[in-house]
Design a protein around this motif. Structure first.
Motif, PDB file in Angstrom:
ATOM      1  N   VAL A 126      37.492  35.454  42.724  1.00  0.00           N
ATOM      2  CA  VAL A 126      38.033  34.203  42.212  1.00  0.00           C
ATOM      3  C   VAL A 126      38.090  33.274  43.406  1.00  0.00           C
ATOM      4  O   VAL A 126      38.929  33.430  44.285  1.00  0.00           O
TER       5      VAL A 126
ATOM      6  N   LEU B  83      47.250  32.198  40.489  1.00  0.00           N
ATOM      7  CA  LEU B  83      45.846  32.467  40.778  1.00  0.00           C
ATOM      8  C   LEU B  83      45.713  33.309  42.045  1.00  0.00           C
ATOM      9  O   LEU B  83      44.851  34.185  42.125  1.00  0.00           O
TER      10      LEU B  83
ATOM     11  N   LYS C  17      46.469  36.703  41.083  1.00  0.00           N
ATOM     12  CA  LYS C  17      45.370  37.264  40.302  1.00  0.00           C
ATOM     13  C   LYS C  17      44.284  37.788  41.233  1.00  0.00           C
ATOM     14  O   LYS C  17      43.759  38.887  41.048  1.00  0.00           O
ATOM     15  N   GLU C  18      44.017  36.992  42.229  1.00  0.00           N
ATOM     16  CA  GLU C  18      43.008  37.396  43.191  1.00  0.00           C
ATOM     17  C   GLU C  18      43.465  38.633  43.964  1.00  0.00           C
ATOM     18  O   GLU C  18      42.692  39.562  44.203  1.00  0.00           O
TER      19      GLU C  18
ATOM     20  N   ILE D 113      45.481  40.878  42.946  1.00  0.00           N
ATOM     21  CA  ILE D 113      45.429  42.044  42.072  1.00  0.00           C
ATOM     22  C   ILE D 113      43.994  42.541  41.966  1.00  0.00           C
ATOM     23  O   ILE D 113      43.723  43.737  41.955  1.00  0.00           O
ATOM     24  N   GLY D 114      43.061  41.582  41.927  1.00  0.00           N
ATOM     25  CA  GLY D 114      41.660  41.978  41.859  1.00  0.00           C
ATOM     26  C   GLY D 114      41.233  42.803  43.053  1.00  0.00           C
ATOM     27  O   GLY D 114      40.432  43.727  42.930  1.00  0.00           O
TER      28      GLY D 114
ATOM     29  N   LYS E 171      44.228  46.573  36.130  1.00  0.00           N
ATOM     30  CA  LYS E 171      44.050  45.347  36.894  1.00  0.00           C
ATOM     31  C   LYS E 171      43.492  44.241  36.019  1.00  0.00           C
ATOM     32  O   LYS E 171      43.968  43.107  36.048  1.00  0.00           O
ATOM     33  N   SER E 172      42.492  44.583  35.240  1.00  0.00           N
ATOM     34  CA  SER E 172      41.896  43.522  34.433  1.00  0.00           C
ATOM     35  C   SER E 172      42.874  43.065  33.354  1.00  0.00           C
ATOM     36  O   SER E 172      42.889  41.885  32.990  1.00  0.00           O
TER      37      SER E 172
ATOM     38  N   GLN F 105      45.136  40.694  35.070  1.00  0.00           N
ATOM     39  CA  GLN F 105      44.471  39.427  35.355  1.00  0.00           C
ATOM     40  C   GLN F 105      44.343  38.567  34.107  1.00  0.00           C
ATOM     41  O   GLN F 105      44.554  37.356  34.161  1.00  0.00           O
ATOM     42  N   SER F 106      44.037  39.235  33.012  1.00  0.00           N
ATOM     43  CA  SER F 106      43.924  38.431  31.801  1.00  0.00           C
ATOM     44  C   SER F 106      45.298  37.952  31.349  1.00  0.00           C
ATOM     45  O   SER F 106      45.423  36.874  30.772  1.00  0.00           O
TER      46      SER F 106
ATOM     47  N   ILE G   5      47.610  37.018  33.366  1.00  0.00           N
ATOM     48  CA  ILE G   5      47.884  35.841  34.187  1.00  0.00           C
ATOM     49  C   ILE G   5      47.142  34.635  33.624  1.00  0.00           C
ATOM     50  O   ILE G   5      47.710  33.547  33.471  1.00  0.00           O
ATOM     51  N   ASP G   6      45.885  34.857  33.301  1.00  0.00           N
ATOM     52  CA  ASP G   6      45.121  33.759  32.723  1.00  0.00           C
ATOM     53  C   ASP G   6      45.779  33.237  31.457  1.00  0.00           C
ATOM     54  O   ASP G   6      45.867  32.034  31.234  1.00  0.00           O
TER      55      ASP G   6
END
Lengths: 447, 674
Positions: free
Chosen positions: A266, B377, B380-381, B383-384, B443-444, B447-448, B450-451
């Motif tokens: 990202v 964000l 999110k990053e 977490i990725g 994780k995904s 992330q979703s 968060i989105d």
């Protein structure tokens, strides 16, 4: 490490420093206060916790020497990869050669001849904070030459080439124009669209590009790939990026694709889309936040930012790129910027190695350095000078404002002032050297 | 404790009642007030016992989650709270009865004895009370024996209510079966101090130590006690009714208090250990609801501690303003260069979090929504890029990671309430992750989440607010806004796009002058604007027909927490009978109640207020920090009382400020299930 990779461009046998630098002593190993100049950069990086470095050296021989020295001096402290590139490829070419080693998001490029105490983290942080494509370190150029012996046209020239003409926005964070002082003849051209975007442009001539850059890796690689003719980072890549800030072909085409592919990160670009989505109803509002120009978000995506970090005046920052700079830096490192030298000064504010021998009535003044194994005769006087290893200096010698390198023999009654004396030089009796920039043993033992 | 239930008499802003209002029956006023104000940790609420369950004064209304229980169960809450105070306080309460026999006072003293029973989570817990009576009965006093059923009856009541039932049948002997086992530890330990132990409740480790023989001995004693209790059975029913208890307790207390005097040294450690035990249960409950007590920056100890932990160098600010010492002091000048130079040492931080922190610190990102989005964000990053270290659980380790990121961000700039809510959401999501998920799935999913949060709570919410607010704009309106709110700007632009004819008055204030940017954007879009500073608010207010304001947060008493100066604008509008509409996304709502802008605020850079833009030669305050008598204060937020707010426009619709608690409650529930 914060997703930064460090490349140190240590150069090769620069022609500018011709007699000083030789096959035996590549530029990176030039002694500054009896330490290779490269060690200043490496220690600066080490103090910032940057321990994985790539050092690029021009020429196989030089690379071997530099590599040998690094592995000896920093064996368990740093993890350094030394890469050799052909000579005369320029800084851009050197980076092209190591491009495949670069994987991190951002690349910090430091010139190996930088003597400074500006934390690299500051440049990196500014770079990150703005999400810039390139961030450069600008510093106030140090006073060149000894202040008492000014004048002469040659010096002005030196001065001019050292300074840059820099255009900044009112907050002094965005780099809007950059040109080397020497290139400027009478007038400078400033792009109208940039001027319109920021409203106000501050042009300064007292700043020097210190050759510490933080680049966005993808952009740097794209530029290097697309523009084969680019030779130097300072002269080609940086001005190009600054010039194209508002109509960036790079970020329009290749960049985004690369970024999307790059392990699903990202990126900051994603943030842009978020913000623009957020401001869908009022798209103009978001631009204040990110872009320079009063345009629509599609165009805003095509802009990139070039930033500058201006080091405060209290920081020392100099580049060893001329003979004048060499003597200046040598003087400063034992003088005003003595914290850089890493030595502990005596109460007389000088450094005399315990193995150095001093004759009777010999005085070594403050801001001097006498390295190991040097011998001095009687009634000598040393002021503001650096004397290298295993020098033999006779009686009644005065050395002022000078740099004497290793294995130099100076016989009785000499006067050396404002000069640099290279290694293995033999000065006969009663030589008077005043403001000779360089005394070099082209034919050893014959000067 | 619970403002929602308190009758809302506050309409006239001049008469604002801060405390709790008790309309009808007045219990001893001083004491009840102390109970009311410090909800969780003060002296025992004596009146509870004397009042039957039906007529509870508003003072004692328990928090909503306990509200379902009947009168007696409501007693348990205050009783549990009794244990919080440190031992000195405890001594006071116990010793009161010695001197005077005023029943209400004695109650005060006796309540600590009931209190162990409030730890009703296990059978072993309420046994503590039973031995008391057992031992008492051994001494051969019928009166004491009779106290047993009383207390056990109560305990039963609690147990049943805890289980979800209502009836408090005075059940005596049957319940003790499991109880008996746990007792001996107490009796064994120290004979003399036993009674105290019972008073204070036993600590858990002691229970395990008993041998079989000992247990039997105790069992015998127990039976004897029961027999005695049965003999005095007539007392039982009355014991369960409130009136009888005081008398019984009184006897008990009087008997015990001299012993208490004997061994005060013993008591102290016991109380502390017991305090922890008792604390735990309510603490768990409370944690979710009550925000963590915020750091008071005039508390030297904690500041020291925090400094040691801090990543960012927190140098001492000079010339603090007395009233605002408890807030984190603004020390931007030193912080940013320091953090920058340490950039590469911040290894545990994720780069993107680091970036956001730097942007907060330098002021590149400001405004509630922007800060919240940037933070999410970054998370999110992070977490990725996260991988669970071996031997650790994702749920726990990631929560710890996020917490460390959050504390870093707090060091950069105090969190806004919107960010606090977002963090709470994220942590909740992490905690609720099903264990069956693999790491990448988890994780995904996060992330979703968060989105989705960003999209639903901010992006779409803003659109909804704009749609709502636009209905309030009519042709010919003169709309006033203050500062620069992103939602308000969207509203104006959207209304303009719809072709409404209106004029905008942008009110601005030094030192930030955010309004100028807003003005520039509005004018560029072709809106008819007037720009003025806040000191001219009363002149311009004549012509204004509506005031649109943004908010950093809306608190559950309807107070609007927003950019400093908002209150002033709202009050001026109120004085001119101009409606004030607050536009605020519901995710910024908070259940906190705040009555002033002092106890929680943020300090800005004090140097900016001494500078005048464009007038560099005005430097009278250049070295102001050297002057000890001069303190500059740059507050960031203020609290607008709900009385000056006509309407709050949220993504749930347009509401009066009184309805905020509803949104907070409903929203929070949804929040959990999102």
């Amino acid at each position: 490490m914060m997703d930064f990779q460090v490349v140190v461009l240590a150069g090769g046998t620069a022609k500018k420093l011709a007699p000083l630098v030789s096959k035996e002593v590549p530029k990176a190993l030039l002694p500054v206060a009896n330490r290779p100049v490269l060690s200043y950069v490496l220690e600066l990086l080490e103090s910032s916790n940057l321990k994985d470095l790539i050092v690029v050296v021009e020429g196989e021989d030089a690379a071997l020497r530099v590599g040998g020295w690094i592995s000896g001096a920093y064996v368990d402290r740093l993890h350094v990869e030394v890469a050799a590139v052909p000579e005369d490829v320029g800084t851009a070419g050197a980076l092209r050669a190591v491009a495949h080693h670069l994987t991190a998001n951002d690349v910090l490029i430091v010139s190996g001849d930088l003597v400074s105490d500006v934390p690299p983290g500051a440049v990196a942080a500014t770079h990150r904070r703005h999400g810039a494509v390139v961030t450069t370190l600008l510093c106030y150029a140090p006073v060149s030459g000894p202040s008492d012996t000014g004048s002469s046209a040659g010096k002005d020239k030196v001065k001019k080439s050292r300074y840059n003409i820099v255009g900044l926005d009112p907050t002094r964070q965005l780099l809007l124009h950059i040109a080397a002082g020497a290139e400027v003849e009478k007038d400078i051209r400033v792009q109208k669209n940039i001027l319109r975007a920021v409203g106000q442009l501050e042009i300064r001539a007292d700043l020097m590009d210190a050759h510490m850059y933080a680049f966005k890796r993808t952009v740097l690689q794209d530029v290097l790939d697309q523009k084969d003719t680019f030779h130097s980072i300072r002269q080609d890549v940086l001005p190009y990026l600054v010039r194209t800030q508002l109509r960036s072909e790079i970020s329009a085409n290749g960049l985004h694709k690369v970024e999307d592919n790059a392990n699903g990160r990202v990126s900051s670009q994603n943030y842009v889309t978020w913000m623009s989505q957020h401001r869908e109803i009022a798209p103009s509002a978001y631009q204040e936040l990110l872009a320079l120009s009063p345009r629509s978000p599609e165009n805003a995506l095509r802009t990139h930012k070039c930033c500058a970090y201006i080091a405060s005046k209290s920081k020392y920052c100099a580049r060893l790129n001329s003979i004048q700079a060499f003597s200046d830096i040598n003087r400063d490192v034992v003088g005003e910027a003595s914290h850089l030298s890493g030595y502990s000064f005596s109460s007389q504010n000088n450094i005399i190695h315990p193995s150095a021998e001093l004759g009777s009535k010999t005085t070594v003044g403050p801001q001097c350095m006498l390295a190991e194994g040097s011998q001095m005769g009687d009634k000598c006087s040393v002021k503001r000078s650096i004397i290298g290893r295993h020098c033999r200096i006779g009686s009644n010698v005065k050395i002022v404002n000078s740099v004497v390198m290793n294995h130099v023999t100076i016989e009785d009654g000499c006067l050396v002032q404002g000069s640099v004396i290279c290694s293995n030089v033999h000065l006969q009796e009663r030589v008077v050297l005043k403001d000779c920039q360089m005394v070099c043993a082209l034919w050893p033992d014959s000067v | 404790m619970d403002l929602r239930r308190a009758p809302r008499t506050v309409i006239d802003p001049k008469v604002r009642q801060v405390g709790f209002v008790t309309p009808g029956a007045a219990p001893p006023p001083a004491r009840s007030h102390s109970v009311a104000t410090d909800a969780c940790s003060t002296s025992p609420p004596a009146p509870d016992l004397s009042l039957p369950g039906s007529s509870i004064s508003p003072v004692m209304i328990p928090p909503p989650r306990h509200a379902s229980a009947d009168g007696l169960s409501s007693l348990t809450r205050p009783a549990a709270a009794v244990h919080v105070p440190a031992s000195p306080l405890r001594h006071d309460t116990v010793q009161i009865p010695i001197g005077s026999y005023n029943p209400s006072e004695i109650l005060l003293g006796s309540s600590p004895m009931i209190s162990p029973s409030s730890r009703l989570d296990a059978g072993s817990e309420f046994s503590d009370e039973v031995p008391t009576s057992a031992w008492l009965s051994r001494r051969g006093s019928g009166k004491f024996a009779s106290s047993f059923p009383a207390s056990s009856g109560e305990m039963m009541a609690m147990k049943t209510t805890g289980g979800g039932g209502g009836g408090n049948t005075p059940k005596s002997s049957l319940t003790t079966a499991s109880v008996v086992k746990t007792l001996p530890g107490v009796s064994e330990k120290d004979g003399g101090a036993l009674i105290e132990m019972q008073n204070e409740g036993t600590s858990k480790p002691q229970k395990q130590k008993t041998s079989k023989a000992e247990r039997r001995a105790i069992q015998e004693a127990q039976r004897a006690a029961k027999a005695a209790a049965k003999e005095a059975g007539g007392v039982k029913p009355s014991a369960s009714s409130g009136g009888a208890i005081p008398a019984l307790k009184q006897g008990k207390v009087v008997k015990h208090s001299p012993q208490k005097k004997d061994g005060p040294q013993v008591t102290a450690p016991v109380t502390t250990s017991e305090k922890k035990v008792v604390d735990r249960l309510p603490e768990k409950d409370r944690k979710k609801d009550v925000p963590h007590p915020r750091m008071q920056f005039d508390d030297k100890h904690r500041v020291e501690k925090a400094k040691r932990r801090a990543v960012v160098n927190q140098s001492e600010a000079r010339n603090r303003v007395e009233l605002f010492r408890h807030l984190p002091q603004y020390i931007h000048g030193t912080q940013l260069p320091d953090l920058e130079s340490k950039f590469f040492q911040l290894d545990p931080m994720h780069p993107s979090v680091c970036k956001v922190g730097l942007q907060y610190l330098s002021g590149d990102i400001s405004g509630g929504n922007a800060r919240c989005i940037a933070m999410l964000l970054a998370f999110k990053e992070a977490i990725g890029d996260y991988t669970t270290p071996p031997e650790k659980a994702l749920v726990r380790d990631l929560t710890a990671k996020i917490s460390s990121y959050v504390s870093f961000l707090i060091e950069c700039r105090p969190l806004s309430i919107s960010m606090g809510n977002a963090i709470r959401f994220l942590k909740n999501r992490i905690a609720k992750l099903p264990h069956t998920l693999s790491e990448s799935e988890a994780k995904s999913s996060l992330q979703s989440d968060i989105d989705r949060f960003i999209n639903e709570k901010i992006v779409i919410a803003d659109k909804v607010i704009v749609r709502h607010a636009v209905t309030k704009i009519r042709d010919g309106d003169v709309l006033l806004t203050y500062g620069s709110s992103s939602v308000v700007e969207m509203i104006f632009l959207y209304a303009h796009e719809l072709g409404k004819h209106f004029r905008v008055v942008v009110v601005d204030s030094r030192p930030n002058l955010e309004g100028q940017a807003l003005l520039r954007r509005l004018v560029a879009k072709g809106l008819n604007c007037t720009y003025t500073h806040i000191n001219a608010i009363s002149y311009i207010m004549h012509e204004v027909t509506r005031v649109f304001l943004g908010a950093s947060s809306v608190l559950s008493n309807g107070t609007v927490y927003s950019r400093v100066g908002t209150a002033c604008v709202a009050m001026a509008a109120h004085a001119f009978q101009v409606p004030v509409l607050i536009c605020c996304e519901a995710y910024k709502f908070h259940e906190r109640v705040q009555l002033d802008s002092i106890c929680s605020n943020e300090l800005g850079d004090p140097d900016v207020i001494s500078m005048v833009p464009g007038r560099k030669y005005l430097n009278h305050l250049d070295n102001w920090a050297d002057n000890e008598n001069l303190q500059l204060l740059n507050l960031t937020y203020d609290a607008t009382p709900s009385d000056y707010v006509s309407m709050i426009i949220t993504d749930y619709g347009m509401l009066p400020p009184t309805s905020v608690p509803v949104i907070v409650r409903e929203y929070r529930r949804e929040h959990l299930w999102i």
